[in-house]
Scaffold this active site. Sequence first.
Site, short mmCIF file in Angstrom:
data_model
loop_
_atom_site.label_atom_id
_atom_site.label_comp_id
_atom_site.label_asym_id
_atom_site.label_seq_id
_atom_site.Cartn_x
_atom_site.Cartn_y
_atom_site.Cartn_z
N ASP A 6 -31.04 -23.09 18.81
CA ASP A 6 -30.98 -22.36 17.55
C ASP A 6 -31.67 -21.01 17.78
O ASP A 6 -32.31 -20.77 18.81
CB ASP A 6 -31.63 -23.15 16.40
CG ASP A 6 -31.09 -22.67 15.04
OD1 ASP A 6 -30.61 -21.52 14.96
OD2 ASP A 6 -31.16 -23.43 14.07
C1 BGC Z 1 -29.74 -21.24 11.82
C2 BGC Z 1 -28.47 -21.69 12.50
C3 BGC Z 1 -27.57 -20.52 12.75
C4 BGC Z 1 -28.31 -19.46 13.55
C5 BGC Z 1 -27.46 -18.26 13.89
C6 BGC Z 1 -30.36 -20.04 12.50
O1 BGC Z 1 -31.38 -19.52 11.73
O2 BGC Z 1 -30.65 -22.32 11.78
O3 BGC Z 1 -27.84 -22.67 11.72
O4 BGC Z 1 -26.41 -20.93 13.40
O5 BGC Z 1 -29.42 -19.04 12.78
O6 BGC Z 1 -27.14 -17.52 12.79
#
Ligand code: BGC
Length: 769
Positions: free
Chosen positions: A291
């Site tokens: 993530d």
């Molecule tokens: C979120 C993810 C997301 C990623 C990219 C993160 O803050 O938890 O779900 O895919 O950002 O945008």
Amino acid sequence: MSVPVLKSPSSLLSRVIVLIVLAHFSLPLLFAQARPNAKDLLRQMTLEEKVAQLSQIPGFPVPEFVQQAGQPEDVVRKYGAGSVLWVSDPKEINRWQHIAVDESRLHIPILFGLDVIHGYHTIFPAPIAMASSWDPKMVEAAQTVAAREARAAGIAWTFGPMLDIARDARWGRMVEGAGEDPYLGAAMARAQVLGFQGTQPGDLDRVLACAKHFAGYGAADGGRDYDSSYIPEEQMWNTYLPPFKAAADAGVATFMSAYMDLNDVPATGNRWLLRDVLRDAWNYKGFVVSDALAVHSLITHGYARDGQDAASKAFTAGLNMDMASGTYMKYLAAEVQQKRVSTQQIDDAVLPILEAKIRLGLFEHPYIDESRIPQVLNAPEHLELARTAVQRSVVLLRNEQNLLPLEKTGKIKSIAVIGPLADAQLDLLGMWGAMVKPGPTVSILEGIKNKVGNTVQVEFAHGPNIRRDIPSFFENVPIVPIKEQPQQSPEQARKATNDAVALAQRSDLAVLVLGEIALMSGEAASRSSLKLSGGQEELLEAVVAIGKPVVLVLVNGRPLDITWASDHVPAILETWYSGSQAGNGIADILFGDANPAGHLPVSWPRNSATLPLYYNHTRTHAPEDAPDFTSRYWDVSSTPLYPFGYGLSYTTFSFENLKLSQAAAKVGSSLDVSVDVINTGSRAGDAVVQLYIHQQAGSASRPVRQLKGFQRVNLQAGAKQTVHFKLGPDELQFWSPATKQWVVEPEQFDVWVGENSQAKLHADFRLTQ
Ligand code: BGC
């Protein structure tokens, strides 16, 4: 590659030759290359180029701690990049891609990643809404459109589907997934993976999907986003992992590791998750991205000593790609040089990334044709599907004396449309929907006006503004276009409420549109109370007190505390965040041009103190179906307000003639379960036929009920259909904490079929050795 130059061409012919030669040598560079072999490519790569493929570069300003090996574009020029995050302007995508393909040594294209969670331009209902449709085919079709639009604009990788099981409505990200049930979650996982990816490698209308957040994020302590999860192994296997397994089996190209600690080991450095489960037990061959910034966060967690240790722990745990934290770029090569990581390990991590790019057809088609984008994004059939998706997703929770559907011509001559979400647009898209490239949104007010034309007078009153008590940090992120509603003084709020009540007073009927603005649900949007916030409850009660008929339309990302409304408001429609066509689809339901058949993918709690709440708990020493059972609390019923699987229709259904093909079957064999479903009402509608089982004894206590089959069937008034389900080893097995393996046990089983998790129609059978 150098381009040969002919000296001083004087004749026309020699000029033509120059052009042909130039075109021959430069076209492949400027426009496309042949499809390479991933292993050949890997052999040509330097260690730095490999590490660059293991890195996703942020395409936006990042916090200072983000370690970069230089300016992002220079890095791409010098080493290439596995992926770039959140660059979504097609022109920019082409520009970055030219740098990678024309200027980097090996011309490896970039994979552009974005959160296309429920649409790119045409926004579909949020995932929890689509799960409420119990219609995997529709969900697959919606994600096919999302993929087509995103890919046309240069996005080849989406960070969806989100597969976190959510049993606690305080957790803001419940909206992004399919709710609380592993079986429904697995069905939605498969549908979304197929929709995003298709099955044809090289299909330029599809994108890579990403199963996230692996795993256990939904079990955050207290429903507090990012907080630790403690999940025993049997719950991991039986409850939290099945949607991920379904995605892996459906061929999902990538996984994303979650942010939180799972049983004290951060998911991004969790070898048990990333190796033992994903690679060893499931034989998964795709790649895993962290993530956002989560590799660096291993230090913040207090799990890694420093950046070097974070890179080492994430990589050796099995994480292929570092999302935007720059930690791999800065430290991973040193791990190899200092012989803590082998070249072979690096190659094994890079290979699936190159293969994914090849599978997408990126080498042959790295750039997008910008002129084609408007035509793809504005295809009328996309909007039509979005409208159908709304109709199929909304859940009718209450409908006393058949207040709904409303008549377009009849006694009702004037409608008051009231509430802080009644004229909302961006807020109907949910956070991700608003953050991509959404087209216009039809508000609920507009949808109602479109529907009734001049036959009914429609007036609007906003009521008091709603805001979070503690603002969202996303409000200050430049790529997030949604904002809170402005702060009001108590006098302004009171006046807004009074104006709304006065409007209701002079109208024949009120439609109240209440709930949560988009920033109240989603990431970093947990809440301790589920109450209608910001004076909405008071507004509702004041309007109901007038005595006119009231329809409550909920716009929200999680179940809310509507205990009062469930006793006093005659009609309640749960619409979640329903996307671009929200207003039209909701008006179709309100006025009976579509018949609601959405069913809840979560148990609806009475208040937040009863959370977590889920139907598939074990029986316990004081079962809820015992004759003397009252409640587990003395101040409130411990049962849900509306059970998992619940939803009303404008017609009624009966379920009869439940039959099993055998009363006893051998372990390992399958039974057929059949039931007659009859539309007993006076209009056509869809029944969502649900099958639940319970294993009566065994090596572990088993849930009181578990969903093991469902079908959404359309029936004309009076029509009957026999629906069949299969119960075989896949449905009857569970991971036993006693034997620490998957087992099918020779025991007695209950079966129920009906329209929600409290179905009464019952049969049983025995499994024998
Ligand atoms: C979120 C993810 C997301 C990623 C990219 C993160 O803050 O938890 O779900 O895919 O950002 O945008």
